[in-house]
Motif scaffolding. Structure first.
Motif, PDB file in Angstrom:
ATOM      1  N   THR A  22       0.638  -1.339   0.388  1.00  0.00           N
ATOM      2  CA  THR A  22      -0.242  -0.159  -0.066  1.00  0.00           C
ATOM      3  C   THR A  22       0.693   1.284   0.165  1.00  0.00           C
ATOM      4  O   THR A  22       0.289   2.178  -1.084  1.00  0.00           O
ATOM      5  CB  THR A  22      -0.879  -0.329   1.163  1.00  0.00           C
ATOM      6  N   VAL A  23       2.542   1.067   0.340  1.00  0.00           N
ATOM      7  CA  VAL A  23       2.690   2.396   1.220  1.00  0.00           C
ATOM      8  C   VAL A  23       3.725   2.793  -0.416  1.00  0.00           C
ATOM      9  O   VAL A  23       3.814   3.735  -1.100  1.00  0.00           O
ATOM     10  CB  VAL A  23       3.984   2.064   2.387  1.00  0.00           C
ATOM     11  N   THR A  24       4.013   1.750  -0.962  1.00  0.00           N
ATOM     12  CA  THR A  24       4.534   1.532  -1.792  1.00  0.00           C
ATOM     13  C   THR A  24       3.893   2.318  -3.601  1.00  0.00           C
ATOM     14  O   THR A  24       4.168   2.516  -3.745  1.00  0.00           O
ATOM     15  CB  THR A  24       5.137  -0.107  -2.731  1.00  0.00           C
ATOM     16  N   ALA A  25       2.208   1.641  -3.348  1.00  0.00           N
ATOM     17  CA  ALA A  25       1.823   2.328  -4.267  1.00  0.00           C
ATOM     18  C   ALA A  25       1.008   3.041  -3.928  1.00  0.00           C
ATOM     19  O   ALA A  25       1.110   4.545  -5.106  1.00  0.00           O
ATOM     20  CB  ALA A  25       0.075   1.560  -4.078  1.00  0.00           C
ATOM     21  N   TYR A  26       1.265   3.694  -3.114  1.00  0.00           N
ATOM     22  CA  TYR A  26       1.009   5.434  -2.376  1.00  0.00           C
ATOM     23  C   TYR A  26       2.474   6.406  -2.795  1.00  0.00           C
ATOM     24  O   TYR A  26       2.204   7.443  -3.537  1.00  0.00           O
ATOM     25  CB  TYR A  26       1.008   5.890  -1.367  1.00  0.00           C
ATOM     26  N   PHE A  27       3.721   5.988  -3.675  1.00  0.00           N
ATOM     27  CA  PHE A  27       4.405   6.523  -3.483  1.00  0.00           C
ATOM     28  C   PHE A  27       3.872   6.599  -4.549  1.00  0.00           C
ATOM     29  O   PHE A  27       4.728   7.402  -5.938  1.00  0.00           O
ATOM     30  CB  PHE A  27       6.062   6.220  -2.730  1.00  0.00           C
ATOM     31  N   GLN A  28       4.110   5.809  -5.853  1.00  0.00           N
ATOM     32  CA  GLN A  28       3.448   5.370  -7.344  1.00  0.00           C
ATOM     33  C   GLN A  28       2.941   6.341  -7.618  1.00  0.00           C
ATOM     34  O   GLN A  28       3.132   7.210  -8.925  1.00  0.00           O
ATOM     35  CB  GLN A  28       3.632   4.183  -7.900  1.00  0.00           C
ATOM     36  N   HIS A  29       1.383   6.689  -7.342  1.00  0.00           N
ATOM     37  CA  HIS A  29       0.840   7.596  -6.972  1.00  0.00           C
ATOM     38  C   HIS A  29       0.667   9.004  -7.159  1.00  0.00           C
ATOM     39  O   HIS A  29       0.166  10.432  -7.585  1.00  0.00           O
ATOM     40  CB  HIS A  29      -0.769   7.185  -6.168  1.00  0.00           C
TER      41      HIS A  29
END
Length: 87
Positions: A22-29
């Motif tokens: 989830t945190v990885t996806a947050y940074f990608q967004h």
């Protein structure tokens, strides 16, 4: 590594993986934009559903829920108020 029981190992891994993903996806967004208050955001997003589920599993018994969470009952009551989860 500490000697943990199999159920404890099984329950820790998926939660950690979920937070990681989830945190990885947050940074990608974010697409290069700066993040702010990430720690607070993650804690609040995880803590509220944690409290909801534990309270449900403990049938609303705050003493049992606090023991399950490893916090004192006063702290639990404060957190329930904070997230609007009080009865």
């Amino acid at each position: 590594m500490e000697d943990e029981s199999a159920p404890e190992r099984a329950s820790v891994g998926p939660i950690r993986a979920c937070v990681h993903d989830t945190v990885t996806a947050y940074f990608q967004h974010l697409d290069g934009q700066a993040s702010h208050d990430l720690h607070r955001m993650v804690i609040e997003q995880a803590e509220a559903p944690l409290l909801e589920v534990v309270m449900r599993e403990c049938a609303g018994n705050q003493t049992r829920a606090a023991a399950a969470l490893g916090i004192n009952r006063g702290t639990l009551r404060k957190k329930l108020r904070q997230y609007g989860l009080e009865d």
